[in-house]
Design a protein around this motif. Structure first.
Motif, PDB file in Angstrom:
ATOM      1  N   GLN A   1       0.829  -1.207   0.000  1.00  0.00           N
ATOM      2  CA  GLN A   1       0.000   0.000   0.000  1.00  0.00           C
ATOM      3  C   GLN A   1       0.863   1.256   0.000  1.00  0.00           C
ATOM      4  OE1 GLN A   1      -2.435  -0.606   3.459  1.00  0.00           O
ATOM      5  NE2 GLN A   1      -3.958  -1.822   2.340  1.00  0.00           N
ATOM      6  N   MET A   2       1.957   1.231   0.760  1.00  0.00           N
ATOM      7  CA  MET A   2       2.865   2.377   0.801  1.00  0.00           C
ATOM      8  C   MET A   2       3.536   2.583  -0.551  1.00  0.00           C
ATOM      9  SD  MET A   2       3.985   4.891   2.470  1.00  0.00           S
ATOM     10  CE  MET A   2       3.975   4.748   4.216  1.00  0.00           C
ATOM     11  N   ALA A   3       3.954   1.509  -1.184  1.00  0.00           N
ATOM     12  CA  ALA A   3       4.577   1.603  -2.507  1.00  0.00           C
ATOM     13  C   ALA A   3       3.584   2.142  -3.530  1.00  0.00           C
ATOM     14  CB  ALA A   3       5.108   0.240  -2.943  1.00  0.00           C
ATOM     15  N   ASP A   4       2.338   1.704  -3.443  1.00  0.00           N
ATOM     16  CA  ASP A   4       1.300   2.203  -4.355  1.00  0.00           C
ATOM     17  C   ASP A   4       1.053   3.696  -4.132  1.00  0.00           C
ATOM     18  OD1 ASP A   4       1.063  -0.382  -5.340  1.00  0.00           O
ATOM     19  OD2 ASP A   4      -0.795  -0.814  -4.239  1.00  0.00           O
ATOM     20  N   ALA A   5       1.027   4.103  -2.867  1.00  0.00           N
ATOM     21  CA  ALA A   5       0.802   5.522  -2.547  1.00  0.00           C
ATOM     22  C   ALA A   5       1.959   6.375  -3.056  1.00  0.00           C
ATOM     23  CB  ALA A   5       0.636   5.696  -1.040  1.00  0.00           C
ATOM     24  N   GLN A   6       3.183   5.888  -2.937  1.00  0.00           N
ATOM     25  CA  GLN A   6       4.338   6.639  -3.426  1.00  0.00           C
ATOM     26  C   GLN A   6       4.304   6.762  -4.950  1.00  0.00           C
ATOM     27  OE1 GLN A   6       7.491   4.389  -1.593  1.00  0.00           O
ATOM     28  NE2 GLN A   6       7.644   5.810   0.121  1.00  0.00           N
ATOM     29  N   ALA A   7       3.904   5.702  -5.624  1.00  0.00           N
ATOM     30  CA  ALA A   7       3.803   5.753  -7.084  1.00  0.00           C
ATOM     31  C   ALA A   7       2.722   6.738  -7.511  1.00  0.00           C
ATOM     32  CB  ALA A   7       3.511   4.361  -7.641  1.00  0.00           C
ATOM     33  N   ALA A   8       1.603   6.730  -6.806  1.00  0.00           N
ATOM     34  CA  ALA A   8       0.524   7.664  -7.126  1.00  0.00           C
ATOM     35  C   ALA A   8       0.958   9.101  -6.854  1.00  0.00           C
ATOM     36  CB  ALA A   8      -0.724   7.320  -6.315  1.00  0.00           C
ATOM     37  N   ALA A   9       1.739   9.317  -5.804  1.00  0.00           N
ATOM     38  CA  ALA A   9       2.203  10.666  -5.476  1.00  0.00           C
ATOM     39  C   ALA A   9       3.101  11.215  -6.572  1.00  0.00           C
ATOM     40  CB  ALA A   9       2.940  10.653  -4.133  1.00  0.00           C
ATOM     41  N   LYS A  10       3.889  10.351  -7.163  1.00  0.00           N
ATOM     42  CA  LYS A  10       4.791  10.797  -8.221  1.00  0.00           C
ATOM     43  C   LYS A  10       3.995  11.270  -9.439  1.00  0.00           C
ATOM     44  CE  LYS A  10       9.122   9.753 -10.332  1.00  0.00           C
ATOM     45  NZ  LYS A  10      10.389   9.688  -9.699  1.00  0.00           N
ATOM     46  N   ASP A  11       2.814  10.670  -9.643  1.00  0.00           N
ATOM     47  CA  ASP A  11       1.976  11.037 -10.785  1.00  0.00           C
ATOM     48  C   ASP A  11       1.118  12.270 -10.517  1.00  0.00           C
ATOM     49  OD1 ASP A  11       2.977   8.904 -12.236  1.00  0.00           O
ATOM     50  OD2 ASP A  11       1.347   7.557 -11.643  1.00  0.00           O
ATOM     51  N   GLU A  12       0.991  12.652  -9.260  1.00  0.00           N
ATOM     52  CA  GLU A  12       0.186  13.826  -8.895  1.00  0.00           C
ATOM     53  C   GLU A  12       1.015  15.080  -9.163  1.00  0.00           C
ATOM     54  OE1 GLU A  12      -3.103  15.630  -8.065  1.00  0.00           O
ATOM     55  OE2 GLU A  12      -3.051  13.493  -7.653  1.00  0.00           O
ATOM     56  N   VAL A  13       0.573  15.915 -10.095  1.00  0.00           N
ATOM     57  CA  VAL A  13       1.330  17.114 -10.465  1.00  0.00           C
ATOM     58  C   VAL A  13       0.463  18.345 -10.236  1.00  0.00           C
ATOM     59  CG1 VAL A  13       2.496  18.338 -12.341  1.00  0.00           C
ATOM     60  CG2 VAL A  13       2.727  15.861 -12.152  1.00  0.00           C
ATOM     61  N   ALA A  14       1.046  19.348  -9.605  1.00  0.00           N
ATOM     62  CA  ALA A  14       0.355  20.619  -9.372  1.00  0.00           C
ATOM     63  C   ALA A  14       1.156  21.731 -10.033  1.00  0.00           C
ATOM     64  CB  ALA A  14       0.232  20.877  -7.873  1.00  0.00           C
ATOM     65  N   GLU A  15       0.447  22.759 -10.463  1.00  0.00           N
ATOM     66  CA  GLU A  15       1.072  23.897 -11.140  1.00  0.00           C
ATOM     67  C   GLU A  15       0.746  25.173 -10.374  1.00  0.00           C
ATOM     68  OE1 GLU A  15      -0.004  26.218 -15.162  1.00  0.00           O
ATOM     69  OE2 GLU A  15       0.752  24.189 -15.511  1.00  0.00           O
TER      70      GLU A  15
ATOM     71  N   LEU B   1       4.863  23.043  -4.962  1.00  0.00           N
ATOM     72  CA  LEU B   1       5.195  21.955  -4.044  1.00  0.00           C
ATOM     73  C   LEU B   1       4.127  21.799  -2.964  1.00  0.00           C
ATOM     74  CD1 LEU B   1       9.010  22.640  -3.715  1.00  0.00           C
ATOM     75  CD2 LEU B   1       7.979  20.569  -4.684  1.00  0.00           C
ATOM     76  N   ARG B   2       3.642  22.917  -2.428  1.00  0.00           N
ATOM     77  CA  ARG B   2       2.585  22.880  -1.413  1.00  0.00           C
ATOM     78  C   ARG B   2       1.302  22.272  -1.983  1.00  0.00           C
ATOM     79  NH1 ARG B   2       4.601  27.303   0.891  1.00  0.00           N
ATOM     80  NH2 ARG B   2       3.738  28.746  -0.609  1.00  0.00           N
ATOM     81  N   ALA B   3       0.929  22.724  -3.173  1.00  0.00           N
ATOM     82  CA  ALA B   3      -0.306  22.243  -3.790  1.00  0.00           C
ATOM     83  C   ALA B   3      -0.229  20.749  -4.103  1.00  0.00           C
ATOM     84  CB  ALA B   3      -0.603  23.039  -5.057  1.00  0.00           C
ATOM     85  N   ALA B   4       0.912  20.294  -4.568  1.00  0.00           N
ATOM     86  CA  ALA B   4       1.077  18.869  -4.869  1.00  0.00           C
ATOM     87  C   ALA B   4       0.986  18.038  -3.592  1.00  0.00           C
ATOM     88  CB  ALA B   4       2.393  18.620  -5.584  1.00  0.00           C
ATOM     89  N   ALA B   5       1.619  18.500  -2.533  1.00  0.00           N
ATOM     90  CA  ALA B   5       1.573  17.775  -1.259  1.00  0.00           C
ATOM     91  C   ALA B   5       0.147  17.725  -0.724  1.00  0.00           C
ATOM     92  CB  ALA B   5       2.509  18.437  -0.241  1.00  0.00           C
ATOM     93  N   GLN B   6      -0.591  18.812  -0.848  1.00  0.00           N
ATOM     94  CA  GLN B   6      -1.982  18.836  -0.389  1.00  0.00           C
ATOM     95  C   GLN B   6      -2.851  17.898  -1.216  1.00  0.00           C
ATOM     96  OE1 GLN B   6      -2.972  23.000  -0.573  1.00  0.00           O
ATOM     97  NE2 GLN B   6      -2.236  23.404   1.500  1.00  0.00           N
ATOM     98  N   ALA B   7      -2.606  17.822  -2.512  1.00  0.00           N
ATOM     99  CA  ALA B   7      -3.381  16.923  -3.367  1.00  0.00           C
ATOM    100  C   ALA B   7      -3.139  15.473  -2.990  1.00  0.00           C
ATOM    101  CB  ALA B   7      -3.036  17.167  -4.844  1.00  0.00           C
ATOM    102  N   VAL B   8      -1.884  15.128  -2.715  1.00  0.00           N
ATOM    103  CA  VAL B   8      -1.560  13.760  -2.309  1.00  0.00           C
ATOM    104  C   VAL B   8      -2.220  13.447  -0.965  1.00  0.00           C
ATOM    105  CG1 VAL B   8       0.315  12.248  -1.536  1.00  0.00           C
ATOM    106  CG2 VAL B   8       0.556  13.595  -3.621  1.00  0.00           C
ATOM    107  N   GLU B   9      -2.136  14.381  -0.039  1.00  0.00           N
ATOM    108  CA  GLU B   9      -2.729  14.183   1.276  1.00  0.00           C
ATOM    109  C   GLU B   9      -4.239  13.982   1.164  1.00  0.00           C
ATOM    110  OE1 GLU B   9      -3.181  16.795   5.296  1.00  0.00           O
ATOM    111  OE2 GLU B   9      -1.232  16.847   4.309  1.00  0.00           O
TER     112      GLU B   9
END
Length: 93
Positions: A18-32, A80-88
């Motif tokens: 589950q952690m590996a899946d979450a990390q992979a999904a986080a890498k795909d989450e992009v914010a501008e 960076l803030r927006a991407a972290a919030q989206a992942v969270e």
């Protein structure tokens, strides 16, 4: 009370996946984000990497390099803030 080591190991492996899946999904989450009225645009992914930085040539003022630096920092930090919030937000849902 006897602990079932096999069940415990299986649970640990599931959590690791589950952690590996979450990390992979986080890498795909992009914010501008942008600064200076869109003259500097930054994109960041959910693992804290800047993946793109665009600077409009009009933002480059040789007499005021600090302004460009401030715009780059502002756009990068906001992306960076927006991407972290989206992942969270995804992890909570």
């Amino acid at each position: 009370m006897k602990m079932d080591m096999n069940a415990l190991l299986k649970q640990a492996q599931e959590m690791q996946q589950q952690m590996a899946d979450a990390q992979a999904a986080a890498k795909d989450e992009v914010a501008e984000a942008s600064a200076g009225g869109g003259m500097v645009v930054a994109k960041a992914n959910g693992v804290g990497e800047l993946v793109e930085l665009r600077i409009d040539p009009r933002a480059i003022d040789p007499d005021d390099p600090e302004m460009l630096g401030d715009m780059v920092l502002a756009a990068a930090n906001e992306a960076l803030r927006a991407a972290a919030q989206a992942v969270e937000a995804k992890l909570r849902s």
